[in-house]
Design a protein around this motif. Sequence first.
Motif, PDB file in Angstrom:
ATOM      1  N   UNK A  94       0.788  -1.169  -0.181  1.00 20.42           N
ATOM      2  CA  UNK A  94       0.132   0.052   0.027  1.00 20.42           C
ATOM      3  C   UNK A  94       0.753   1.376  -0.181  1.00 20.42           C
ATOM      4  N   UNK A  95       2.242   1.266  -0.215  1.00 22.05           N
ATOM      5  CA  UNK A  95       3.049   2.494  -0.248  1.00 22.05           C
ATOM      6  C   UNK A  95       3.446   2.771   1.045  1.00 22.05           C
ATOM      7  N   UNK A  96       3.721   2.063   1.802  1.00 22.82           N
ATOM      8  CA  UNK A  96       4.000   2.410   3.227  1.00 22.82           C
ATOM      9  C   UNK A  96       5.451   3.107   3.090  1.00 22.82           C
ATOM     10  N   UNK A  97       6.376   2.771   2.023  1.00 24.42           N
ATOM     11  CA  UNK A  97       7.574   3.444   2.367  1.00 24.42           C
ATOM     12  C   UNK A  97       7.711   4.803   2.149  1.00 24.42           C
ATOM     13  N   UNK A  98       6.470   5.522   1.872  1.00 24.58           N
ATOM     14  CA  UNK A  98       6.341   6.889   1.886  1.00 24.58           C
ATOM     15  C   UNK A  98       6.600   7.532   3.011  1.00 24.58           C
ATOM     16  N   UNK A  99       6.554   6.789   4.288  1.00 15.93           N
ATOM     17  CA  UNK A  99       6.913   7.383   5.437  1.00 15.93           C
ATOM     18  C   UNK A  99       8.029   6.665   6.124  1.00 15.93           C
ATOM     19  N   UNK A 100       9.003   7.705   6.285  1.00 14.37           N
ATOM     20  CA  UNK A 100      10.205   7.294   6.847  1.00 14.37           C
ATOM     21  C   UNK A 100      10.403   6.643   8.008  1.00 14.37           C
ATOM     22  N   UNK A 101       9.499   6.887   9.132  1.00 13.65           N
ATOM     23  CA  UNK A 101       9.637   6.181  10.360  1.00 13.65           C
ATOM     24  C   UNK A 101       9.310   4.887   9.790  1.00 13.65           C
ATOM     25  N   UNK A 103       9.016   2.946   7.265  1.00 14.93           N
ATOM     26  CA  UNK A 103      10.073   2.373   6.435  1.00 14.93           C
ATOM     27  C   UNK A 103      11.037   1.759   7.335  1.00 14.93           C
ATOM     28  N   UNK A 104      11.838   2.579   8.129  1.00 15.45           N
ATOM     29  CA  UNK A 104      13.026   2.442   8.949  1.00 15.45           C
ATOM     30  C   UNK A 104      12.452   1.079   9.902  1.00 15.45           C
ATOM     31  N   UNK A 105      11.572   1.486  10.720  1.00 15.01           N
ATOM     32  CA  UNK A 105      11.006   0.273  11.758  1.00 15.01           C
ATOM     33  C   UNK A 105      10.728  -1.102  10.730  1.00 15.01           C
ATOM     34  N   UNK A 106      10.184  -1.097   9.684  1.00 18.13           N
ATOM     35  CA  UNK A 106       9.891  -2.236   9.184  1.00 18.13           C
ATOM     36  C   UNK A 106      11.180  -2.747   8.638  1.00 18.13           C
ATOM     37  N   UNK A 107      12.096  -2.212   8.061  1.00 16.32           N
ATOM     38  CA  UNK A 107      13.421  -2.564   7.602  1.00 16.32           C
ATOM     39  C   UNK A 107      14.081  -3.115   8.759  1.00 16.32           C
ATOM     40  N   UNK A 108      14.153  -2.631   9.815  1.00 17.79           N
ATOM     41  CA  UNK A 108      14.726  -3.230  10.984  1.00 17.79           C
ATOM     42  C   UNK A 108      14.113  -4.340  11.548  1.00 17.79           C
ATOM     43  N   UNK A 126      17.222   4.692  14.438  1.00 21.71           N
ATOM     44  CA  UNK A 126      16.675   5.710  13.340  1.00 21.71           C
ATOM     45  C   UNK A 126      15.287   6.092  13.441  1.00 21.71           C
ATOM     46  N   UNK A 127      14.488   4.848  13.841  1.00 16.69           N
ATOM     47  CA  UNK A 127      13.094   4.811  14.064  1.00 16.69           C
ATOM     48  C   UNK A 127      12.789   5.872  15.218  1.00 16.69           C
ATOM     49  N   UNK A 128      13.519   5.533  16.327  1.00 15.58           N
ATOM     50  CA  UNK A 128      13.596   6.246  17.759  1.00 15.58           C
ATOM     51  C   UNK A 128      13.893   7.758  17.326  1.00 15.58           C
ATOM     52  N   UNK A 129      14.691   7.887  16.511  1.00 20.39           N
ATOM     53  CA  UNK A 129      15.180   9.206  16.018  1.00 20.39           C
ATOM     54  C   UNK A 129      13.844  10.105  15.507  1.00 20.39           C
ATOM     55  N   UNK A 130      13.353   9.424  14.689  1.00 22.67           N
ATOM     56  CA  UNK A 130      12.198   9.922  13.627  1.00 22.67           C
ATOM     57  C   UNK A 130      10.749   9.847  14.817  1.00 22.67           C
ATOM     58  N   UNK A 131      10.607   8.983  15.670  1.00 20.95           N
ATOM     59  CA  UNK A 131       9.462   9.001  16.553  1.00 20.95           C
ATOM     60  C   UNK A 131       9.860   8.534  17.705  1.00 20.95           C
ATOM     61  N   UNK A 132      10.169   9.512  18.575  1.00 22.53           N
ATOM     62  CA  UNK A 132      10.440   9.213  20.133  1.00 22.53           C
ATOM     63  C   UNK A 132       9.515   8.302  20.966  1.00 22.53           C
ATOM     64  N   UNK A 133       8.480   8.097  20.526  1.00 18.97           N
ATOM     65  CA  UNK A 133       7.212   7.448  21.047  1.00 18.97           C
ATOM     66  C   UNK A 133       7.202   6.115  20.509  1.00 18.97           C
ATOM     67  N   UNK A 134       8.309   5.736  19.937  1.00 25.80           N
ATOM     68  CA  UNK A 134       8.040   4.368  19.329  1.00 25.80           C
ATOM     69  C   UNK A 134       8.514   3.043  20.456  1.00 25.80           C
ATOM     70  N   UNK A 135       7.381   2.212  20.868  1.00 26.27           N
ATOM     71  CA  UNK A 135       7.352   1.363  21.724  1.00 26.27           C
ATOM     72  C   UNK A 135       8.287   0.265  21.048  1.00 26.27           C
ATOM     73  N   UNK A 136       7.684  -0.229  19.951  1.00 25.12           N
ATOM     74  CA  UNK A 136       8.380  -1.294  19.294  1.00 25.12           C
ATOM     75  C   UNK A 136       9.814  -1.303  19.250  1.00 25.12           C
ATOM     76  N   UNK A 137      10.143  -0.227  18.563  1.00 24.97           N
ATOM     77  CA  UNK A 137      11.773   0.093  18.385  1.00 24.97           C
ATOM     78  C   UNK A 137      12.424  -0.198  19.639  1.00 24.97           C
ATOM     79  N   UNK A 138      11.907   0.415  20.980  1.00 16.93           N
ATOM     80  CA  UNK A 138      12.726   0.200  21.945  1.00 16.93           C
ATOM     81  C   UNK A 138      12.675  -1.290  22.462  1.00 16.93           C
ATOM     82  N   UNK A 139      11.634  -2.011  22.232  1.00 17.39           N
ATOM     83  CA  UNK A 139      11.637  -3.335  22.728  1.00 17.39           C
ATOM     84  C   UNK A 139      12.495  -4.009  22.094  1.00 17.39           C
TER      85      UNK A 139
END
Length: 279
Positions: A94-101, A103-108, A126-139
Motif C-alpha cells: 500500500x505504499x508504506x515506504x513513503x513514511x520514513x519512520x 520504513x525504517x521500523x519495518x526494515x529493522x 533511526x526509528x526512535x530518532x524519527x518517532x521518540x514514542x516508538x514502543x516497538x523500536x525500544x523493545x
Amino acid sequence: MRRAVLFSAEGYTGKNMGMTFCQKCLAANEIKNTCCSHCGSELISPNIPAYLDGDLAEFYDDEVSARLSFLERQVEHLNSKLREVLEINQYLVQGLFTNSFKASLLTGYFLRNQGRVQEAERCFHRSIHLNKRSVSANLFLGIMALEKQRWREAISFFEQGLAIESSSAAVHYMVGVAHYLSGKLGKALGALQAAVQLDPLFHPAYLLMANIAFKRGWKRKSQDYLGRVIPERKGTLKWPVTENGMGQLFFRQDENLLHQLGEDQSLVSYLLREISQGS
C-alpha cells in the motif's frame, strides 16, 4: 512415494481418536485412510507390542495425545507468524515506504529476522530518532541487547518503552526478565509483580516469580506462584511438584527464557499498531 507416520491411540488402548495426522504435512486424516488426503504420503501405523496394556498402554496413549497437542500448537504458531508476514506485506504494498519512520521500523524488523543484527539496530535507532514514542523500536533494541548480554542497555531500552506504555503487563515482564538475567532478582520480582497486577492471568510472569522464589529458598512461595500457572492435578502432573521437579522446570525455563522473549507476540503487535497509524 515418501512415507508419513500415522498417529493414533487406537493401537494402544482400543480408543479411536477419530483422526490421524500426517507427519509430512500435518494434515488431519480419517483413521481408515491409508494415504494422506492432502499430500498423498503413505500413512503407516506404528507397531506397538501386544504386551503393552494396562497402565503402560495408558501412558503411551497420553504420550501420543501430548505429542498431537504439541504439533497442533506448532502449526497454530506457524499460521500466526504467516498472518503477521502477510499483514506486514500488505502495508508495504500500500505504499508504506513513503513514511520514513515506518520504513525504517519495518526494515529493522526484516533485517533482524534475517540475522543482520547491526543493520537492524541502526534502523531501530533511526526509528526512535524519527518517532521518540516508538514502543516497538525500544523493545526490539532491548531484546537484541539482551541477546548480546548487554544487561544495562537492555533495561534502559525496556524502561523507555515502559515510560511510553506504562499499562502494558508485557513490557513490565520484559523489564523483569532483563533484571533477572542481570542477576538483580529483587528488581526483577518488583517488575513481575507490576505485570500481574495489570494482568492477573499473565502466566509467564508467575512462572518467573516462582523461579526467583525457588532460587531464594522460598519453597512455599514458589509453589504458590507455580499454582497460578499449573492447575492442581492437570493431566498426569502430580501435585505438589517435588523440589527436584521444580528445579528441572526452572532449569528449562532459564534455557528458553531469552528465546521465548524474542518470540513474544507483543513485539509484533506494537510494530503493527505503529505502522497502521496515520502518517
